[in-house]
Design an enzyme around this catalytic site. Sequence first.
Site: not given
Ligand code: ATP
Ligand code: MG
Length: 137
Positions: A9, A49, A57, A85, A91, A102, A112, A115, A126
């Site tokens: 990212k 997304y 968010f 993962r 996350t 992370r 973070n 992805h 994807e």
């Molecule tokens: P990713 O999908 O990016 O691999 P993830 O599966 O760990 O990450 P998700 O719950 O799918 O997390 O959320 C997607 C992305 O949205 C997160 O990686 C983060 O960048 C952002 N995100 C998630 N929760 C929050 C939050 N509470 N505040 C701000 N950004 C958030």
């Molecule tokens: Mg995710």
Amino acid sequence: LERTFSIIKPDATRRNLTGKINAKFEEAGLRIVAQKRIHLTKAQAGEFYKVHAARPFYDELCEFMASAPIVAQVLEGEDAISKNREVMGATNPADAAEGTIRAEFAESVGENSVHGSDAPDTAAEEIAYFFSGLELV
Ligand code: ATP
Ligand code: MG
């Protein structure tokens, strides 16, 4: 062998962390089989997304993902989706296990660093969104 989709990212590309993050993948037995640096528009980030469109968010996330180039990747290995993962960590970096990407590099729950796809169907979707068949060997 399984394949998964990964993004380094903007917070990480900005800090020149691509090599260090790739080393973590390779040490975990994940092979980088495709990789390119691209700068998403906010609309493209929003499309990627879109499952999070209703989350509070979402706008901030799309803004962030379009704020600098990303590195889009395909990783291959045994159980690549879950292994990736695991190497990424939780996350929220505050909850991420020691030694994970992370835990070491992420700046916040939003910024973070990486992805990773969460299931075989999303991985396939994807990968196809970012790479053509010709780019995948
Ligand atoms: P990713 O999908 O990016 O691999 P993830 O599966 O760990 O990450 P998700 O719950 O799918 O997390 O959320 C997607 C992305 O949205 C997160 O990686 C983060 O960048 C952002 N995100 C998630 N929760 C929050 C939050 N509470 N505040 C701000 N950004 C958030
Ligand atoms: Mg995710």
